[in-house]
Write a protein that holds these residues in place. Structure first.
Motif, short mmCIF file in Angstrom:
data_model
loop_
_atom_site.label_atom_id
_atom_site.label_comp_id
_atom_site.label_asym_id
_atom_site.label_seq_id
_atom_site.Cartn_x
_atom_site.Cartn_y
_atom_site.Cartn_z
N GLN A 53 2.82 5.83 -3.25
CA GLN A 53 3.96 6.63 -3.69
C GLN A 53 4.03 6.69 -5.22
N TRP A 54 3.92 5.53 -5.85
CA TRP A 54 3.96 5.52 -7.31
C TRP A 54 2.75 6.21 -7.92
N LEU A 55 1.62 6.13 -7.26
CA LEU A 55 0.44 6.84 -7.74
C LEU A 55 0.66 8.35 -7.70
N ALA A 56 1.27 8.82 -6.60
CA ALA A 56 1.56 10.25 -6.50
C ALA A 56 2.55 10.69 -7.56
N ILE A 57 3.59 9.87 -7.80
CA ILE A 57 4.57 10.19 -8.84
C ILE A 57 3.91 10.22 -10.21
N GLY A 58 3.02 9.28 -10.47
CA GLY A 58 2.32 9.25 -11.75
C GLY A 58 1.45 10.47 -11.96
N ARG A 84 0.83 -1.21 0.00
CA ARG A 84 0.00 0.00 0.00
C ARG A 84 0.86 1.26 0.00
N ALA A 85 1.95 1.23 0.77
CA ALA A 85 2.83 2.40 0.81
C ALA A 85 3.47 2.64 -0.55
N LEU A 86 3.99 1.57 -1.18
CA LEU A 86 4.59 1.72 -2.50
C LEU A 86 3.57 2.13 -3.54
N PHE A 87 2.36 1.60 -3.45
CA PHE A 87 1.30 1.92 -4.41
C PHE A 87 0.97 3.41 -4.37
#
Length: 382
Positions: free
Chosen positions: A15-20, A10-13
């Motif tokens: 983070q990558w969602l925010a970057i995207g 969930r934490a990685l998801f």
């Protein structure tokens, strides 16, 4: 949904969602700006990087000529920025370590002098100091024909600093390989000696042996293979200096100002790190008969250094970003070269994006290296 219940996933998801999302917004803004510029017949894109630069850069850390490309000119600006930032970080750390230890001195005069040094540097904007040191070099130092001799064949004037230069004509590859082998060997010997000393409790002069081994490969290469070097020593003539290599006043002022600024911040970090070490460590070392200097070197500083690394990371990032103030005194760093490129090509958006990306990339590299080193020297809990 089962994956979202996993904390790490969930934490990685997120983070990558925010970057995207950020990347999507940036691309949308870039596309919109490009379309609006195209409506006004203003060229966009990065094809201009392959054009001939056509302008002179007064000081270049890597070879450069006006016939080189715009991309190469920007690379020169980046190399100049890295060079002055790295030197300022090294000199500032050494000076700051000495000043920080001086602040902990029992001598009240030395302690107050170091306090005044830190407060004077930390409470005045760096830009004013850069302008001040540049004005001192230009207006206070003597002209070239009356240059000050700081040491044999080392001269200082309002035109900058002139020092001897060395040109390696052949055998450089062997010397470089010997230096690498010496460093690796010295590190291995030092670690082995340290582990043996911790296991046996007997001093084995591991540091001295490591230093001697570090110089041994270079000495063998020079003795057996030899190396052709040409020394160019500056000589003071009646009206000018000949020979050597000249360090321009802009670089001297920038390096001096950045180094002193870094040293003040490092001094406070060193002081805080030393004060964070438990007083019982001092008392235990004194009880064993260690003098105060050896206690500081062998007991206190090794423990305090682990506490200093995180704030030092921020200091090194700051000095790298503060180097952009070089444009105020005319040193050709990345920002100044980028401004020249923008004036020549008219493509400001792309050029600004390039040097912003360069600053971001190098800042991330510094952070990653310091975080790796921090995790490497941190105490491991059982």
């Amino acid at each position: 949904m089962a994956l979202l219940s996993n904390v790490r996933f969930r934490a990685l998801f997120y983070q990558w969602l925010a970057i995207g999302v950020i990347a999507l917004i940036a691309w949308s803004m870039f596309t919109t700006a490009s379309q609006n510029l195209a409506k006004h017949d203003i060229a966009t894109g990065f094809s201009y990087l392959s054009r001939q630069a056509g302008f002179v850069i007064s000081e270049a850390a890597i070879p450069y000529g006006p016939s080189d490309t715009v991309a190469h000119a920007l690379l020169v600006g980046l190399a100049n920025t890295v060079k002055v930032s790295l030197l300022a970080a090294i000199f500032g750390t050494i000076i700051g370590l000495l000043v920080g230890i001086g602040r902990m001195s029992r001598n009240p005069i030395l302690q107050r002098l170091m306090l005044g040094y830190v407060e004077a540097l930390r409470n005045v904007p760096l830009l004013l100091y850069l302008l001040f040191w540049y004005a001192v070099i230009i207006n206070v130092l003597p002209p070239v024909r009356e240059a000050l001799a700081l040491a044999p064949h080392v001269y200082l004037s309002n035109s900058g600093l002139v020092i001897p230069s060395v040109t390696l004509e052949s055998g450089f590859a062997f010397v470089f390989a010997a230096i690498v082998v010496g460093i690796i060997g010295a590190v291995v010997i030092r670690r082995f000696a340290l582990r043996r000393r911790l296991a046996t409790g007997v001093s084995n002069n591991g540091a001295l042996v490591a230093v001697m081994f570090g110089f041994l490969p270079v000495a063998l290469v020079l003795l057996l293979h030899g190396i052709d070097m040409t020394f160019d020593l500056p000589e003071k003539g009646r009206f000018r200096l000949t020979g050597g290599v000249q360090i321009k006043p802009e670089f001297v002022a920038l390096l001096f100002g950045l180094s002193l600024s870094v040293s003040a911040n490092v001094a406070e970090i060193v002081r805080a790190g030393i004060q964070a070490v438990n007083k019982g460590q001092w008392e235990a070392a004194m009880a064993l008969g260690l003098p105060r200097r050896r206690t500081m070197r062998l007991v206190i500083l090794p423990q305090a250094s682990r506490l200093m690394i995180p704030p030092l990371t921020n200091t090194y990032l700051t000095v790298f970003k503060n180097s952009s103030l070089a444009i105020a005194i005319g040193y050709p760093d990345l920002v100044m070269v980028s401004n020249t490129v923008m004036n020549q090509t008219g493509q400001a958006m792309e050029t600004i994006a390039i040097f912003m990306g360069a600053y971001l990339t190098l800042s991330i590299i510094i952070s990653l290296f310091m975080n790796w080193y921090n995790s490497h020297v941190a105490l491991k809990e059982r």
